[in-house]
Design an enzyme around this catalytic site. Structure first.
Site, PDB file in Angstrom:
ATOM      1  N   CYS A   2       1.058  -1.155  -0.183  1.00 45.98           N
ATOM      2  CA  CYS A   2      -0.007  -0.059  -0.012  1.00 45.98           C
ATOM      3  C   CYS A   2       0.981   1.133   0.048  1.00 45.98           C
ATOM      4  CB  CYS A   2      -1.053   0.086   1.265  1.00 45.98           C
ATOM      5  SG  CYS A   2      -1.932  -1.097   1.268  1.00 45.98           S
ATOM      6  N   TRP A  74      -2.913  -2.797  -1.643  1.00 49.48           N
ATOM      7  CA  TRP A  74      -2.385  -4.197  -1.741  1.00 49.48           C
ATOM      8  C   TRP A  74      -3.557  -4.845  -0.838  1.00 49.48           C
ATOM      9  CZ3 TRP A  74      -0.716  -8.364   0.882  1.00 49.48           C
ATOM     10  CH2 TRP A  74      -0.154  -9.559   0.345  1.00 49.48           C
ATOM     11  N   GLY A 101      -0.990  -0.345   6.572  1.00 45.86           N
ATOM     12  CA  GLY A 101      -0.781  -1.039   7.876  1.00 45.86           C
ATOM     13  C   GLY A 101      -2.126  -2.066   8.044  1.00 45.86           C
ATOM     14  N   LYS A 453      12.666 -16.799  -8.102  1.00 45.58           N
ATOM     15  CA  LYS A 453      12.430 -15.776  -8.994  1.00 45.58           C
ATOM     16  C   LYS A 453      11.307 -16.224 -10.218  1.00 45.58           C
ATOM     17  CE  LYS A 453      13.775 -12.836  -7.498  1.00 45.58           C
ATOM     18  NZ  LYS A 453      14.467 -12.342  -6.549  1.00 45.58           N
ATOM     19  N   GLU A 456       7.790 -16.547  -8.664  1.00 43.95           N
ATOM     20  CA  GLU A 456       7.103 -15.351  -8.226  1.00 43.95           C
ATOM     21  C   GLU A 456       6.739 -14.570  -9.488  1.00 43.95           C
ATOM     22  OE1 GLU A 456       9.207 -11.992  -5.614  1.00 43.95           O
ATOM     23  OE2 GLU A 456      11.078 -12.782  -6.565  1.00 43.95           O
ATOM     24  N   HIS A 472      17.397 -38.947  -2.716  1.00 42.89           N
ATOM     25  CA  HIS A 472      16.729 -39.207  -1.665  1.00 42.89           C
ATOM     26  C   HIS A 472      14.996 -39.071  -1.384  1.00 42.89           C
ATOM     27  CE1 HIS A 472      20.414 -40.389   0.114  1.00 42.89           C
ATOM     28  NE2 HIS A 472      20.915 -39.168  -0.199  1.00 42.89           N
ATOM     29  N   LYS A 563       6.032  -5.374  -3.181  1.00 41.14           N
ATOM     30  CA  LYS A 563       7.572  -5.068  -2.943  1.00 41.14           C
ATOM     31  C   LYS A 563       7.810  -5.334  -1.507  1.00 41.14           C
ATOM     32  CE  LYS A 563      11.542  -4.298  -4.562  1.00 41.14           C
ATOM     33  NZ  LYS A 563      12.067  -5.156  -4.964  1.00 41.14           N
TER      34      LYS A 563
HETATM   35  C1  AGP Z   1      11.999 -10.790  -3.959  1.00 42.85           C
HETATM   36  O1  AGP Z   1      12.248 -11.302  -5.068  1.00 42.85           O
HETATM   37  C2  AGP Z   1      10.956 -11.101  -3.129  1.00 42.85           C
HETATM   38  N1  AGP Z   1       9.659 -10.435  -3.807  1.00 42.85           N
HETATM   39  C3  AGP Z   1      10.778 -11.114  -1.768  1.00 42.85           C
HETATM   40  O2  AGP Z   1      11.205 -12.306  -1.364  1.00 42.85           O
HETATM   41  C4  AGP Z   1      11.658 -10.127  -0.997  1.00 42.85           C
HETATM   42  O3  AGP Z   1      13.030 -10.563  -1.030  1.00 42.85           O
HETATM   43  C5  AGP Z   1      11.224 -10.344   0.676  1.00 42.85           C
HETATM   44  O4  AGP Z   1       9.917 -10.009   1.014  1.00 42.85           O
HETATM   45  C6  AGP Z   1      12.135  -9.361   1.587  1.00 42.85           C
HETATM   46  O5  AGP Z   1      12.195  -8.110   1.241  1.00 42.85           O
HETATM   47  P1  AGP Z   1      13.089  -7.102   1.822  1.00 42.85           P
HETATM   48  O6  AGP Z   1      14.365  -7.405   1.257  1.00 42.85           O
HETATM   49  O7  AGP Z   1      12.660  -5.812   1.502  1.00 42.85           O
HETATM   50  O8  AGP Z   1      13.126  -6.895   3.329  1.00 42.85           O
END
Ligand code: AGP
Length: 568
Positions: A2, A74, A101, A453, A456, A472, A563
């Site tokens: 957000c 979001w 929040g 990567k 996601e 295994h 993000k």
């Molecule tokens: C990364 O490609 C992801 N979108 C995600 O795992 C990210 O790295 C994670 O949410 C941590 O974010 P930060 O580094 O801003 O704490």
């Protein structure tokens, strides 16, 4: 997660608000809205979908007015619909607000105060409560309301009886105020107004602001306070050339590496902080957690126990913390709630490694090392990951009193990216049902990051497995519909890796080798063991991006993700 933007100035607010929301779209993009005050009347427009939907609506039906607040959402509580989008108002339209929040006790408050709401959003309860609460003025009402809220919030509020003022409140969710000669801008990320302001204020927890076109006043719970302004750090001008931010950000890795390595010179005193430590916890989420796994390898010469922990798990564990324990928190954004919540439980030495100056993690930790990867806006973290590994490598050199061997790293990375052509591999990858990344030691960590990567942003079911562990259990998944990418950067492990390839092929799977060896299916440059992981991730970031684009997706804005994950 957000984004909040606000504007008070002399020109119409709408274009500033849309520009601000576009800059903040990386924080959430499932619905958006604005509230703009025109001659004392608060007009609200909201749309489900991306900020562009809202922009089209405002182009068709312009809202006049020089004061406004805006939000890109979001979804956490309720679907990403127009009804649940911000700004929210109370039923009598006395209060209009945007919120970042989560309010944990919104259902209790709704019941206790008999609040009338029409959406599923926790935010609407704040508006309803604020309209109902008694107080001598709007600031007191806001303070009283905030005292009742459990959870996190950054709030920008307009009261209908004081439509020329924007009130702010903040707890655990970032909120900044930027000032230039003819305008005041509000945002949950100062980068969103950087173009207009040299100086900005950062609200701390339990602080409030009252902003008109004439003045900005700050308050804590009890009284008016003075606040210092902050200046933006000089940053390198990272170029955007491609359609998608993620493509640009991968290509910016060499510059990000150079900038980060130079800036590390400012943090050499950190060496003293490592004196007499009894153990290290490295704590982070997602990609940053993968960099912690490498961090453990870079720092293992210290001969103290080192643990790399996923923040959302670490929070519920019982770490053995003494006053000599060092907890290192890695976060690109510096705003990840899971990571920040762990800092609080670590009553010991705390060090943040982050890309964002003045982010929440820098205030939570006792020490900080800043990276200089430049603004990373695509949801998938790329250049910041390479810089996090670089920081761990530079820390290793600093603590071992060795000169870093990074002289040609930037040019090597540039050269490599220029020759990297991943399209054929991306097309091939699309013809398989399952994809696996495998490797041993550090290469297994690169495999984990590569799989994350691809998952996601291309939504392909894909896993990572240590090469030796395949037999295994996971080998059962391998058939002719499976593509396995075996990352093999260490000569000493080549024989074992060749055996693994045979095992895969014997089950009908396709196995491609990624290595610095001539003839490799995916070729890396020749680099030392320490520097290799900083670069060996590049083809797989590029692969994920290309596959996503080929599948018709926008790699910058994957579904269900944001993000900066500011909720636990
Ligand atoms: C990364 O490609 C992801 N979108 C995600 O795992 C990210 O790295 C994670 O949410 C941590 O974010 P930060 O580094 O801003 O704490």
């Amino acid at each position: 997660m957000c984004g909040i933007f606000g504007y008070i100035g002399k020109l119409d607010a709408d274009s500033f608000l849309i520009e601000g929301l576009k800059n903040l779209e990386y924080r959430g993009y499932d619905s958006a809205g604005v509230a703009i005050v025109d001659n004392g009347k608060i007009n609200v427009v909201k749309r489900a979908g991306k900020v562009s939907e809202l922009k089209s609506e405002l182009l068709k039906n312009k809202l006049a007015g020089t004061l406004g607040i805006a939000h890109t959402r979001w979804a956490t509580h309720g679907l990403p619909t127009e009804l649940n989008a911000h700004p929210h108002t109370d039923i009598d339209k006395k209060v209009t607000l945007v919120h970042n929040g989560i309010i944990e006790n919104y259902l209790e408050l709704k019941k206790e105060y008999n609040l009338k709401v029409i959406s599923e959003a926790d935010t609407e309860v704040i508006a309803a409560l604020l309209a109902k609460i008694n107080g001598k003025d709007n600031l007191e009402k806001l303070k009283k309301t905030c005292e009742l809220l459990k959870g996190s919030y950054a709030l920008a509020v307009i009261f209908s009886n004081e439509p020329n003022i924007i009130y702010l409140a903040k707890k655990e969710s970032p909120l900044m105020v930027g000032e230039s000669q003819d305008k005041i801008l509000i945002s949950s990320d100062a980068n969103a107004f950087r173009k207009y302001c040299k100086n900005f204020y950062i609200l701390k927890n339990n602080e409030f602001a009252k902003i008109s076109d004439k003045k900005i006043e700050f308050f804590n719970k009890n009284k008016k306070i003075n606040k210092q302004t902050n200046k933006f750090l000089n940053t390198f001008n990272f170029q955007n050339k491609n359609k998608y931010l993620m493509q640009d950000e991968i290509l910016q890795t060499p510059d990000a590496i150079r900038e980060t390595a130079q800036f590390f010179e400012n943090f050499k005193d950190i060496k003293n902080y490592f004196k007499n430590i009894d153990k290290i916890y490295l704590v982070a989420c997602g990609t940053a957690y993968h960099s912690c796994l490498f961090g453990k390898k870079y720092l293992d010469f210290l001969n103290v126990p080192i643990f790399a922990e996923i923040a959302s798990e670490f929070k519920y564990s019982k770490p053995l913390i003494t006053k000599n324990t060092l907890c290192i928190f890695v976060s690109q954004s510096g705003e990840t709630a899971d990571t920040i919540s762990c800092v609080k439980k670590c009553k010991c030495k705390t060090l943040a490694i982050t890309n964002v100056p003045n982010s929440s993690i820098t205030f939570a930790c006792k020490k900080t090392i800043l990276m200089k990867a430049g603004w990373e806006r695509a949801v998938a973290s790329t250049k910041a990951y390479s810089c996090q590994l670089l920081i761990f490598y530079l820390l290793k050199c600093l603590l071992k009193e060795e000169k870093p061997k990074t002289k040609t790293l930037v040019s090597d990375a540039k050269k490599y990216l220029k020759t990297l052509n991943i399209k054929a591999l991306a097309l091939k990858a699309l013809s398989y049902e399952k994809i696996m990344f495998i490797g041993r030691q550090g290469d297994y960590i690169t495999a984990k990051e590569s799989a994350l990567k691809l998952k996601e942003i291309s939504y392909i079911n894909c896993i990572a497995c240590p090469s030796g562990e395949l037999k295994h259990g996971t080998l059962a998944l391998v058939d002719e519909k499976t593509l396995v990418i075996l990352i093999s950067t260490q000569k000493s492990l080549k024989v074992k890796n060749d055996l693994t390839k045979k095992e895969i092929e014997a089950r009908g799977g396709t196995c491609l080798i990624a290595s610095p060896e001539e003839g490799a299916d995916i070729k890396f440059p020749s680099l030392s063991r320490d520097l290799m992981p900083i670069i060996s991730i590049l083809p797989f970031q590029a692969l994920a991006c290309e596959v996503s684009i080929l599948k018709g997706y926008n790699p910058d804005k994957p579904r269900n993700l944001s993000k900066s994950v500011t909720v636990e």
